[in-house]
Design an enzyme around this catalytic site. Sequence first.
Site, PDB file in Angstrom:
ATOM      1  N   GLU A 444      30.924  30.937  44.571  1.00  0.00           N
ATOM      2  CA  GLU A 444      29.986  29.902  45.057  1.00  0.00           C
ATOM      3  C   GLU A 444      28.524  29.838  45.141  1.00  0.00           C
ATOM      4  OE1 GLU A 444      30.205  28.310  41.546  1.00  0.00           O
ATOM      5  OE2 GLU A 444      32.074  29.069  41.132  1.00  0.00           O
TER       6      GLU A 444
HETATM    7  C1  LIG Z   1      37.720  36.344  45.880  1.00  0.00           C
HETATM    8  C2  LIG Z   1      36.510  36.605  45.523  1.00  0.00           C
HETATM    9  C3  LIG Z   1      36.803  35.553  44.126  1.00  0.00           C
HETATM   10  C4  LIG Z   1      35.197  35.692  43.434  1.00  0.00           C
HETATM   11  N1  LIG Z   1      35.676  35.345  42.022  1.00  0.00           N
HETATM   12  C5  LIG Z   1      34.258  35.613  41.361  1.00  0.00           C
HETATM   13  C6  LIG Z   1      33.959  35.508  39.765  1.00  0.00           C
HETATM   14  O1  LIG Z   1      34.854  34.928  39.057  1.00  0.00           O
HETATM   15  N2  LIG Z   1      33.217  35.862  39.428  1.00  0.00           N
HETATM   16  C7  LIG Z   1      32.165  36.418  39.467  1.00  0.00           C
HETATM   17  O2  LIG Z   1      31.221  37.108  39.180  1.00  0.00           O
HETATM   18  N3  LIG Z   1      31.926  36.743  40.857  1.00  0.00           N
HETATM   19  C8  LIG Z   1      33.046  36.550  42.051  1.00  0.00           C
HETATM   20  N4  LIG Z   1      32.718  36.654  43.028  1.00  0.00           N
HETATM   21  C9  LIG Z   1      31.507  36.861  43.486  1.00  0.00           C
HETATM   22  C10 LIG Z   1      31.202  35.909  44.865  1.00  0.00           C
HETATM   23  O3  LIG Z   1      30.295  35.184  44.349  1.00  0.00           O
HETATM   24  C11 LIG Z   1      30.226  36.839  45.372  1.00  0.00           C
HETATM   25  O4  LIG Z   1      30.463  37.689  46.040  1.00  0.00           O
HETATM   26  C12 LIG Z   1      28.998  35.927  45.695  1.00  0.00           C
HETATM   27  O5  LIG Z   1      28.329  35.403  45.052  1.00  0.00           O
HETATM   28  C13 LIG Z   1      27.871  37.344  47.594  1.00  0.00           C
HETATM   29  O6  LIG Z   1      27.556  37.504  46.006  1.00  0.00           O
HETATM   30  P1  LIG Z   1      27.375  39.284  47.172  1.00  0.00           P
HETATM   31  O7  LIG Z   1      29.053  40.157  48.137  1.00  0.00           O
HETATM   32  O8  LIG Z   1      26.642  40.240  46.066  1.00  0.00           O
HETATM   33  O9  LIG Z   1      26.703  39.290  48.250  1.00  0.00           O
HETATM   34  P2  LIG Z   1      25.265  39.406  48.872  1.00  0.00           P
HETATM   35  O10 LIG Z   1      24.351  38.973  47.565  1.00  0.00           O
HETATM   36  O11 LIG Z   1      24.965  41.162  49.107  1.00  0.00           O
HETATM   37  O12 LIG Z   1      24.817  38.683  49.979  1.00  0.00           O
HETATM   38  C14 LIG Z   1      25.121  38.956  51.637  1.00  0.00           C
HETATM   39  C15 LIG Z   1      24.388  37.814  53.016  1.00  0.00           C
HETATM   40  O13 LIG Z   1      22.958  38.464  52.063  1.00  0.00           O
HETATM   41  C16 LIG Z   1      22.937  36.910  52.048  1.00  0.00           C
HETATM   42  N5  LIG Z   1      21.938  36.712  51.626  1.00  0.00           N
HETATM   43  C17 LIG Z   1      21.302  37.432  49.936  1.00  0.00           C
HETATM   44  N6  LIG Z   1      20.253  37.818  49.681  1.00  0.00           N
HETATM   45  C18 LIG Z   1      19.581  36.682  50.662  1.00  0.00           C
HETATM   46  C19 LIG Z   1      18.399  35.548  50.642  1.00  0.00           C
HETATM   47  N7  LIG Z   1      17.873  36.099  49.348  1.00  0.00           N
HETATM   48  N8  LIG Z   1      17.905  35.184  51.086  1.00  0.00           N
HETATM   49  C20 LIG Z   1      19.262  34.769  52.243  1.00  0.00           C
HETATM   50  N9  LIG Z   1      19.912  34.777  52.550  1.00  0.00           N
HETATM   51  C21 LIG Z   1      20.864  36.149  51.670  1.00  0.00           C
HETATM   52  C22 LIG Z   1      24.248  35.721  51.472  1.00  0.00           C
HETATM   53  O14 LIG Z   1      23.877  34.346  52.303  1.00  0.00           O
HETATM   54  C23 LIG Z   1      25.091  36.880  52.504  1.00  0.00           C
HETATM   55  O15 LIG Z   1      25.435  36.055  53.303  1.00  0.00           O
HETATM   56  C24 LIG Z   1      34.372  36.506  44.049  1.00  0.00           C
HETATM   57  C25 LIG Z   1      34.109  36.439  44.928  1.00  0.00           C
HETATM   58  C26 LIG Z   1      35.441  36.831  45.743  1.00  0.00           C
HETATM   59  C27 LIG Z   1      35.508  37.972  46.994  1.00  0.00           C
END
Ligand SMILES: Cc1cc2nc3c(=O)[nH]c(=O)nc-3n(C[C@H](O)[C@H](O)[C@H](O)COP(=O)(O)OP(=O)(O)OC[C@H]3O[C@@H](n4cnc5c(N)ncnc54)[C@H](O)[C@@H]3O)c2cc1C
Length: 606
Positions: A444
């Site tokens: 989220e």
């Molecule tokens: C158990 C679990 C349940 C989930 N449930 C759902 C679900 O129901 N539906 C769904 O769609 N998704 C779901 N997710 C996905 C979750 O919402 C994402 O993993 C989350 O939004 C982060 O995205 P990412 O993993 O791609 O990380 P990334 O976007 O790759 O980010 C990696 C790191 O970089 C930082 N970062 C990224 N961009 C920037 C920026 N521009 N400036 C500064 N820092 C930045 C982030 O803060 C983070 O620390 C779930 C994930 C898990 C693990």
Amino acid sequence: MPQYKAPLRDMKFLMNDVFDYPRHYAGLSSGENATPDIVEAILNECGRFCEEELSPLYQVGDEEGCKLENGEVTTPKGFKDAYNQYVMGGWQGLSAPEEFGGQGLPASMGLLKQEMMGTANWSFAMYPGLSLGAMNTIFLHGSDEQKQTYMVPLTEGRWGGTMCLTEPQCGTDLGQVKTKAEPQKDGTYKLTGTKIFISSGDHDLTENIVHIVLARLPGAPKGTRGISLFIVPKFLPTADGGVGERNGVNCGSLEKKMGIKASATCVMNFDDATGFLIGPENEGLECMFTFMNTARIGTAIQGVGPAELSYQWALEYAKDRRSMRALSGKKEPDQVADSLIHHADVRRMLLTQKAIAEGGRAMLYYAAKTADHMVEAHTAHDDEAAQKHDDKLGFLTPILKGFLTELGNEAANLGMQVFGGHGYIREHGMEQIARDTRIATLYEGTTGIQALDLLGRKVLLMTQGGAVREFTLKVANFARKHLTNSTLRPMAVELLKLTAQWNLLTVRVMLAARKDRDVVSAAAYDFLMYSGYVSMAYMWLRQAAVATDKLEKGGEESEAFYQTKISTAEFYYERLLPRAQSHATSMLSPTRNLMQIEADNLAFTG
Ligand SMILES: Cc1cc2nc3c(=O)[nH]c(=O)nc-3n(C[C@H](O)[C@H](O)[C@H](O)COP(=O)(O)OP(=O)(O)OC[C@H]3O[C@@H](n4cnc5c(N)ncnc54)[C@H](O)[C@@H]3O)c2cc1C
């Protein structure tokens, strides 16, 4: 392993005495049926359900986890029965519109329910929680036909819902979404692509699952402006509202993860799956993010819940376990040693948990009133009022979500610490709370993204500091009223100073950001945490003020209850609130200390 006890006394103190929910509900059209006795009956019954049905499934759910066999996911033993009871109790429709079979109660009632359910068993609460997201999206953006088809079974809990955003290459940056939606002659679409990490993507709790999916139409603009939103049901609905043909959406695998193991986190494959456009073409992200503010308050609960649960269990343990003697002299001379509760350092840990749980709960209940007003205005199609409340909530939500989930993790870890080595051993359940809570700062919107949303969008871009000015004015006015009371004066003085400092910091960051764009990203986390500590201080002063008044004039609670509220507020102001100053210092430090090392020089391995 101990069981969850619903903190009804604290909940009622906040609702009735601190935030005057009875008067708040009396002023809402959805509050007509939320009379004090009905609210009390609902809280009590929900507490019972959570204590007796959901809490006992907490540890078994973790041990057993979900299973994927022959393409179908099954939840751990006991989940289906508990879910059936949840459905029979009408809990899913508590705050849903009456026209679709809901009880039409204010949105905040749903939040109170979510808090108890989520604290007793977060994994379980994920299933109805995701359905609520789907319900809100369809209610706000669906066509009449879509509402007729999906709202009733979702409100009854017979069907579940998901939010399918994340793909392997993107979670935060949804502009990179690749899933394709091809228009068909009959007005439907065929969706193809892979979504990962989808909570409740498949399970055995409901007869159908309604996926809300982000995808791209052919020729759509690149980035976030080319994303549309679709309903993709697991089974296509029949004309009479039943469950028809199996659709081309399947769970490819279950993610193996650190915690919330009883919540099915699925890789979902869409293979020419039939979908129905919801909302306008290419405006999928805007539609998806409607009600995101209320959804994020939902995730903020995952900060308060674990703090509460971990505190309850750690407190019990600290009273029971004995170790050495208190430094101020034997407290239990007849025993072989004094219990842990007599050691100041153990007190530090327990009171930190308590201050986070009760201070965080107050933050949630405070914001929930604004959520009620927002929903009320939306329902009345009063766009101007809805926007006003949405803006207020928009400022609070990143603070709630980002700050409270960070502190929830701290509280869960402190709970393990109180147990010593036993905290690391599975049978006590403390390490499970820490594992389950870890996800809260990640999904989220990560803490970093919440912080950017707060500082970059809500404070600097959209209001040029106006959001901080408006909120701090309210806080300062409150603090000023309590300067003459000897118990409250030290806290009120400190809070007044902080409101001035918050504005000053905002201006300094704004000026620095004009010269160096990296400032916003570099300062965002500290700004968020600072904002959180000051907001929580406001909540503790509000609680202490009511408690002081009740001690003088008498109230429904015991003297000890009110005195403990004041003492906890003092603990918060004297031991936790000083952390705000270290965030203030870090926030203003130059970006140079973050950016000057070349990326290639960050490690010298091999
Ligand atoms: C158990 C679990 C349940 C989930 N449930 C759902 C679900 O129901 N539906 C769904 O769609 N998704 C779901 N997710 C996905 C979750 O919402 C994402 O993993 C989350 O939004 C982060 O995205 P990412 O993993 O791609 O990380 P990334 O976007 O790759 O980010 C990696 C790191 O970089 C930082 N970062 C990224 N961009 C920037 C920026 N521009 N400036 C500064 N820092 C930045 C982030 O803060 C983070 O620390 C779930 C994930 C898990 C693990």
